[in-house]
Design a protein around this motif. Structure first.
Motif, PDB file in Angstrom:
ATOM      1  N   ASP A  56       0.817  -1.217   0.000  1.00  0.00           N
ATOM      2  CA  ASP A  56       0.000   0.000   0.000  1.00  0.00           C
ATOM      3  C   ASP A  56       0.852   1.269   0.000  1.00  0.00           C
ATOM      4  OD1 ASP A  56       1.040  -0.277   2.476  1.00  0.00           O
ATOM      5  OD2 ASP A  56      -0.847  -0.045   3.573  1.00  0.00           O
ATOM      6  N   LEU A  57       2.113   1.114  -0.308  1.00  0.00           N
ATOM      7  CA  LEU A  57       2.969   2.294  -0.374  1.00  0.00           C
ATOM      8  C   LEU A  57       2.460   3.238  -1.480  1.00  0.00           C
ATOM      9  CD1 LEU A  57       5.752   3.316   0.804  1.00  0.00           C
ATOM     10  CD2 LEU A  57       6.739   2.467  -1.319  1.00  0.00           C
ATOM     11  N   PRO A  58       2.240   4.514  -1.161  1.00  0.00           N
ATOM     12  CA  PRO A  58       1.688   5.429  -2.175  1.00  0.00           C
ATOM     13  C   PRO A  58       2.510   5.453  -3.460  1.00  0.00           C
ATOM     14  CG  PRO A  58       1.651   6.455  -0.024  1.00  0.00           C
ATOM     15  CD  PRO A  58       2.385   5.164   0.143  1.00  0.00           C
ATOM     16  N   GLU A  59       3.828   5.419  -3.315  1.00  0.00           N
ATOM     17  CA  GLU A  59       4.701   5.442  -4.491  1.00  0.00           C
ATOM     18  C   GLU A  59       4.402   4.264  -5.417  1.00  0.00           C
ATOM     19  OE1 GLU A  59       8.808   5.174  -3.446  1.00  0.00           O
ATOM     20  OE2 GLU A  59       9.511   5.437  -5.501  1.00  0.00           O
ATOM     21  N   LEU A  60       4.115   3.114  -4.816  1.00  0.00           N
ATOM     22  CA  LEU A  60       3.807   1.925  -5.609  1.00  0.00           C
ATOM     23  C   LEU A  60       2.393   2.015  -6.185  1.00  0.00           C
ATOM     24  CD1 LEU A  60       4.463  -0.960  -6.553  1.00  0.00           C
ATOM     25  CD2 LEU A  60       3.642  -1.780  -4.349  1.00  0.00           C
ATOM     26  N   ARG A  61       1.468   2.448  -5.365  1.00  0.00           N
ATOM     27  CA  ARG A  61       0.074   2.477  -5.810  1.00  0.00           C
ATOM     28  C   ARG A  61      -0.125   3.462  -6.956  1.00  0.00           C
ATOM     29  NH1 ARG A  61      -3.612   2.995  -0.594  1.00  0.00           N
ATOM     30  NH2 ARG A  61      -5.213   2.982  -2.178  1.00  0.00           N
ATOM     31  N   SER A  62       0.710   4.500  -6.984  1.00  0.00           N
ATOM     32  CA  SER A  62       0.537   5.501  -8.037  1.00  0.00           C
ATOM     33  C   SER A  62       0.993   4.993  -9.400  1.00  0.00           C
ATOM     34  CB  SER A  62       1.310   6.775  -7.677  1.00  0.00           C
ATOM     35  OG  SER A  62       2.697   6.511  -7.688  1.00  0.00           O
ATOM     36  N   VAL A  63       1.796   3.953  -9.421  1.00  0.00           N
ATOM     37  CA  VAL A  63       2.322   3.487 -10.711  1.00  0.00           C
ATOM     38  C   VAL A  63       1.866   2.084 -11.093  1.00  0.00           C
ATOM     39  CG1 VAL A  63       4.392   4.925 -10.616  1.00  0.00           C
ATOM     40  CG2 VAL A  63       4.459   2.637  -9.614  1.00  0.00           C
ATOM     41  N   ILE A  64       1.398   1.312 -10.132  1.00  0.00           N
ATOM     42  CA  ILE A  64       1.178  -0.100 -10.405  1.00  0.00           C
ATOM     43  C   ILE A  64      -0.016  -0.328 -11.343  1.00  0.00           C
ATOM     44  CG2 ILE A  64      -0.407  -0.789  -8.536  1.00  0.00           C
ATOM     45  CD1 ILE A  64       2.853  -2.585  -9.584  1.00  0.00           C
ATOM     46  N   GLY A  65      -0.898   0.673 -11.415  1.00  0.00           N
ATOM     47  CA  GLY A  65      -2.029   0.556 -12.340  1.00  0.00           C
ATOM     48  C   GLY A  65      -1.577   0.465 -13.787  1.00  0.00           C
ATOM     49  N   GLU A  66      -0.391   0.976 -14.054  1.00  0.00           N
ATOM     50  CA  GLU A  66       0.139   0.928 -15.418  1.00  0.00           C
ATOM     51  C   GLU A  66       1.071  -0.264 -15.604  1.00  0.00           C
ATOM     52  OE1 GLU A  66       1.859   4.753 -16.456  1.00  0.00           O
ATOM     53  OE2 GLU A  66       0.698   5.634 -14.833  1.00  0.00           O
ATOM     54  N   GLY A  67       1.002  -1.185 -14.657  1.00  0.00           N
ATOM     55  CA  GLY A  67       1.942  -2.304 -14.671  1.00  0.00           C
ATOM     56  C   GLY A  67       1.716  -3.273 -15.813  1.00  0.00           C
ATOM     57  N   ARG A  68       2.750  -4.035 -16.077  1.00  0.00           N
ATOM     58  CA  ARG A  68       2.695  -5.068 -17.101  1.00  0.00           C
ATOM     59  C   ARG A  68       2.782  -6.433 -16.423  1.00  0.00           C
ATOM     60  NH1 ARG A  68       3.720  -3.271 -22.126  1.00  0.00           N
ATOM     61  NH2 ARG A  68       4.475  -5.299 -22.769  1.00  0.00           N
ATOM     62  N   PRO A  69       2.388  -7.497 -17.131  1.00  0.00           N
ATOM     63  CA  PRO A  69       2.429  -8.823 -16.516  1.00  0.00           C
ATOM     64  C   PRO A  69       3.824  -9.153 -15.981  1.00  0.00           C
ATOM     65  CG  PRO A  69       1.258  -8.911 -18.602  1.00  0.00           C
ATOM     66  CD  PRO A  69       1.850  -7.535 -18.498  1.00  0.00           C
ATOM     67  N   ILE A  70       3.851  -9.641 -14.759  1.00  0.00           N
ATOM     68  CA  ILE A  70       5.138  -9.870 -14.088  1.00  0.00           C
ATOM     69  C   ILE A  70       5.962 -10.944 -14.800  1.00  0.00           C
ATOM     70  CG2 ILE A  70       4.395 -11.668 -12.460  1.00  0.00           C
ATOM     71  CD1 ILE A  70       5.994 -10.120 -10.306  1.00  0.00           C
TER      72      ILE A  70
END
Lengths: 181, 347
Positions: free
Chosen positions: B211-225
């Motif tokens: 739930d780190l804000p830095e992660l949450r702000s970018v993970i929506g644009e993530g690609r399959p791991i």
């Protein structure tokens, strides 16, 4: 004497079978399209009513012959005729269709013999339009049916991707052949 | 993906200095600050502030005109940046400008002494060790000269079934986030650099809460791991004994999505053979004619992506052996069809 290897390309109407064959074939694809009278199933204006045909020449003048079979159920008698001589099946599924998993089930059943005897690979098209179901959902359904088959997201307009699908089919046929005791 | 203003490097020149107000008495780094897009007046003011702060910041900072080799480069938004890498980058913003959503180093103009001091200390912290977020479960640092790449470090962690999210700040590239729970990853640098970034030896990796804000702000644009795990697996060695590896049998549970993962044609063959039945490394080598090292890397990639499973030597075949193919499918009759198709299609 030169040999021929037949690969079927099947799937529901609008899944991209004709496009995939055109992406692979070294000759202009012979098409048999007519006006689509089944607009309830798919909105495209033209659809394949007999066979699409394309070919790839291998060393020694051998040929891979690609047959795209019509996606409409009323032509399914042709599927069985071609299946007997085929090396394997490239099954294309339209992810934007109403029930792509149901389509998978249907084709697995229809081509069960070919899957057992040769091989089957699955290309899921239009994942850009409809990302769900994802490939893992297809894999899960295959696992439930006791199969481990390749499932690739596919843009049928991309020759590289269609080549990968065909190469995978052939590799799978070879691997299965060598494990037969 | 929008480029973040942060990237990371563990490097600094050091200079002896006594009497630091922050207790870093034995030695202090001299770090180079470059600021692009300032007016001469603004630049003069900033230089004066940096000079005043000389002994008050955790590191000694030098405002440089040449930004080709700097530790911190600040620039106005939208400015064309030089190709020369900086360890850390940040933005110069006016007081009336809205702050970007993503975190990072910000110099607010006109500059104020305390704000500049905080900025420089923050930058120093980021350069040294970016432990700025709470609830850090684990911190793994890799030194520049330890001979271990980021890919190797990630592989070791991932083999141990680490379930936390990870953030890696990579020198000369930027930040890589891995979120195992969401099965996604993202970078703030172009994906074309991913392979090179994974081979870097200079990085800081941190286990971070989901739930780190830095992660949450970018993970929506993530690609399959799988895209990054596959690359890591192919690039690194499996950390297990050769004896154990040789005794195991492997079979494919699920095919990799090969139209999305970068692969060689040999990987198709390898997938095909272990999708038919569980095999040892030696058996796979015999079936494919590929070198053992290639097979180990491939199996490592499958393992990291969760594509394969391991059986004991008595492991049952995954699939019932198919009925003997009637005509064409016999290996001999196929006559190396895959190889010939590769030639024809240029695979």
């Amino acid at each position: 004497m030169s040999q021929e290897y037949i690969v079927l390309v099947a799937g529901p109407m609008g899944a991209g079978k004709t496009t995939a064959i055109a992406a692979l074939s070294e000759i202009p694809v012979v098409r048999t399209e007519a006006r689509n009278t089944d607009l309830a199933r798919h909105s495209k204006a033209l659809t394949t009513v007999a066979l699409d045909y394309g070919e790839i020449t291998l060393s020694g003048h051998d040929k891979v012959r690609l047959y795209g079979v019509p996606g409409q159920d009323r032509f399914d008698f042709m599927w069985k005729i071609l299946e007997r001589r085929a090396l394997g099946l490239m099954l294309l599924l339209d992810n934007a269709a109403p029930d792509p998993i149901g389509d998978l089930d249907r084709y697995l059943k229809v081509f069960a013999d070919l899957d057992q005897r040769g091989a089957m690979v699955i290309g899921v098209t239009r994942t850009d339009v409809n990302p769900q179901p994802d490939t893992e959902t297809y894999n899960e359904r295959l696992r439930e049916s006791g199969r481990v088959l390749p499932v690739f997201a596919l843009d049928a307009r991309e020759p590289r991707q269609v080549c990968t699908l065909l190469g995978t089919l052939v590799a799978l046929v070879e691997a299965r052949a060598t494990t037969v005791v | 993906m929008q480029a973040s203003s942060i990237d990371y490097r563990i490097s600094a020149n050091t200079a002896a200095d006594a009497g630091s107000p922050h207790g870093i008495a034995a030695s202090r780094s001299t770090l180079r600050l470059a600021v692009l897009g300032l007016s001469p007046g603004e630049r003069q003011l900033l230089r004066a502030i940096v000079d005043v702060l000389d002994s008050r910041t955790e590191a000694r900072w030098e405002l440089v005109d040449d930004d080709s080799d700097c530790d911190l480069r600040l620039h106005r938004p939208g400015i064309d940046l030089p190709h020369a890498p900086a360890a850390l980058t940040g933005l110069v913003l006016s007081e009336d400008e809205s702050m970007p959503a993503e975190p990072g180093v910000r110099l607010i103009m006109p500059p104020r002494v305390m704000a500049v001091m905080e900025l420089l200390n923050d930058a120093h912290d980021r350069l040294r060790q970016p432990r700025v977020e709470p609830a850090v479960d684990e911190l793994i640092e890799a030194e520049a000269d330890d001979g271990k790449s980021l890919a190797s470090a990630l592989a070791r962690l991932l083999e141990n079934r680490l379930e936390h999210s990870l953030r890696a700040r990579i020198v000369g590239h930027g930040t890589l986030f891995l979120c195992r729970q969401a099965r996604t990853f993202c970078t703030d640098f172009p994906l074309s650099q991913l392979q090179d970034a994974l081979s870097q030896h200079r990085f800081v990796m941190t286990s971070i809460p989901d739930d780190l804000p830095e992660l949450r702000s970018v993970i929506g644009e993530g690609r399959p791991i799988d895209e990054v795990l596959w690359t890591i697996g192919l690039a690194t060695s499996w950390e297990r004994s050769p004896e154990r590896l040789s005794q195991a049998r492997f079979r494919l549970r699920r095919w990799p999505n090969l139209t999305r993962l970068s692969h060689r044609p040999e990987h198709i063959q390898l997938c095909a053979v272990i999708s038919t039945r569980a095999m040892t490394v030696a058996e796979i080598a015999s079936a494919t004619g590929l070198p053992l090292s290639d097979i180990r890397h491939f199996l490592h990639a499958c393992e990291l992506c969760g594509l394969s499973e391991e059986c004991g030597m008595d492991g049952a075949d995954l699939l019932p052996v198919a009925a003997v193919p009637a005509t064409q499918a016999r290996s001999g009759a196929l006559g190396g069809l895959f190889s010939r198709l590769r030639q024809s299609l240029g695979l």
